[in-house]
Design a protein around this motif. Structure first.
Motif, PDB file in Angstrom:
ATOM      1  N   ASN A  43      -7.236  -1.927  -0.670  1.00  8.91           N
ATOM      2  CA  ASN A  43      -5.901  -2.555  -0.661  1.00  8.91           C
ATOM      3  C   ASN A  43      -5.316  -2.599   0.747  1.00  8.91           C
ATOM      4  N   GLN A  44      -5.601  -1.565   1.554  1.00  7.95           N
ATOM      5  CA  GLN A  44      -5.113  -1.548   2.938  1.00  7.95           C
ATOM      6  C   GLN A  44      -5.833  -2.610   3.769  1.00  7.95           C
ATOM      7  N   ARG A  47      -4.215  -5.931   3.091  1.00 10.17           N
ATOM      8  CA  ARG A  47      -2.926  -6.046   3.791  1.00 10.17           C
ATOM      9  C   ARG A  47      -3.139  -6.345   5.272  1.00 10.17           C
ATOM     10  N   LYS A  50      -4.217  -9.895   5.819  1.00  9.62           N
ATOM     11  CA  LYS A  50      -3.093 -10.816   5.663  1.00  9.62           C
ATOM     12  C   LYS A  50      -2.194 -10.822   6.891  1.00  9.62           C
ATOM     13  N   LYS A  51      -1.948  -9.632   7.442  1.00 10.18           N
ATOM     14  CA  LYS A  51      -1.057  -9.530   8.603  1.00 10.18           C
ATOM     15  C   LYS A  51      -1.658 -10.161   9.862  1.00 10.18           C
ATOM     16  N   SER A 109      -1.086   1.958   8.661  1.00 13.40           N
ATOM     17  CA  SER A 109      -0.318   2.262   7.459  1.00 13.40           C
ATOM     18  C   SER A 109      -0.627   3.682   7.009  1.00 13.40           C
TER      19      SER A 109
END
Length: 337
Positions: A43-44, A47, A50-51, A109
């Motif tokens: 999941n990280q 993210r 996407k960023k 994160s």
């Protein structure tokens, strides 16, 4: 008579297509980094992808297929054979690889510790209302030696409590409690193995830059280069401007010291004369002569007080000689013309 039948190994279509896609990426992007995906949460990764979608292309593939695509793209695969072990992520970019790693650092994160993880920093359960209802959770607090009390319908921690120090192994109880308290403290870091930028290889441990430190070093280097340039009067516009400004200041200081009257020195000469007159007025007052120059005396007294604070103890002050008669006469002449 026996005959030998040769069977050709058939390569799956998806592998051929994958190598072709990777080949296009290696040819289309001048730089890429290879990062270790071992233990990195999916999941990280999504993210992060996407960023950074405007700056990079993320690709996960089998190591053998990656090496085949590299070879087809003309990249020396022997440089990467030792690196491409385990599960890897390739990030293609048109940025400088240092810029890309800096972006990855900025988008770090955090996640929850799992049982068996090692604490990266000191973990403190803060004092205050946990919002958790009393029940079995109280035994968890007890095992971790966290002082609590029940207030209303929730458990309250009565003081800040250190439950782990750097390097300590996270227990099941602590991992569970941190999740219940919504304390994601473990940093999720994408470990870069190696980078490739326009044919240059950069080891992962050399990709992280302290930009603030480098900015300070560059500023210092620029200043030192300017000083050297001024010493040798290097014919550059910025240096010539600084040299002329320095020459002007030095020439003006010499002219003022020599008492040379000119449009650029008259103001400084007058200020110097007035300052000497103030000091002289104070000395004359000490001799019992009132010149009626109250402003001068007041300013001179202030100057004298400042000097006393900066100078040595009073015992040494008494040993100093006063103003000579010649100095008094000279000062009176400067004051009254």
């Amino acid at each position: 008579m026996t005959s030998t039948i040769m069977y050709a190994r058939r390569i799956p279509k998806w592998k051929i297509e994958e190598v072709e896609e990777l080949y296009k990426l290696f040819k289309g992007y001048p730089a890429f980094i290879i990062a270790d995906l071992q233990g990195f949460p999916t999941n990280q990764l999504q993210r992060l992808r996407k960023k950074l979608r405007k700056h990079a292309v993320f690709r996960v593939s089998k190591n053998k297929l990656i090496l085949l695509a590299m070879k087809k793209a003309g990249i020396n695969v022997s440089l990467f054979e030792k690196v491409l072990t385990g599960q890897n992520l390739i990030i293609f970019t048109k940025l400088n690889v240092f810029e890309l790693v800096n972006l990855l650092e900025k988008h770090r994160s955090k996640t929850y510790y799992r049982p068996g993880d090692k604490a990266e920093q000191e973990i403190v359960i803060p004092e205050g209302d946990t919002g958790l209802p009393p029940g079995p959770i109280l035994s968890t607090f007890g095992k971790l030696k966290i002082p609590t009390r029940v207030q209303g319908n929730t458990v309250v921690v009565t003081r800040d409590t250190v439950v782990a120090k750097p390097g300590d192994v996270i227990s099941e109880e602590l991992a569970s409690l941190l999740q219940k308290l919504d304390m994601p403290l473990k940093e999720v870091i994408l470990k870069t193995k190696i980078a490739y930028d326009h044919g240059v290889l950069v080891p992962g441990d050399r990709l992280k830059l302290d930009l603030e430190e480098y900015s300070e070093l560059l500023a210092k280097a620029e200043l030192e280069a300017l000083f050297v340039g001024m010493e040798i009067v290097w014919p550059e516009p910025k240096i010539i401007e600084a040299v002329l400004a320095k020459a002007y200041r030095e020439a003006k200081a010499i002219a003022v010291e020599a008492g040379f009257i000119a449009p650029d020195t008259i103001k400084d000469l007058m200020e110097a004369a007035i300052a000497r007159a103030y000091v002289l007025a104070l000395e004359v007052k000490k001799q019992g002569v009132d010149l009626g120059v109250e402003l001068a005396v007041a300013k001179a007294e202030a100057v004298e007080e400042e000097k006393k604070e900066e100078e040595k103890p009073a015992e040494e002050e008494e040993e100093k000689e006063g103003v000579s008669e010649e100095e008094l006469a000279e000062g009176l002449g400067a004051l009254f013309g």
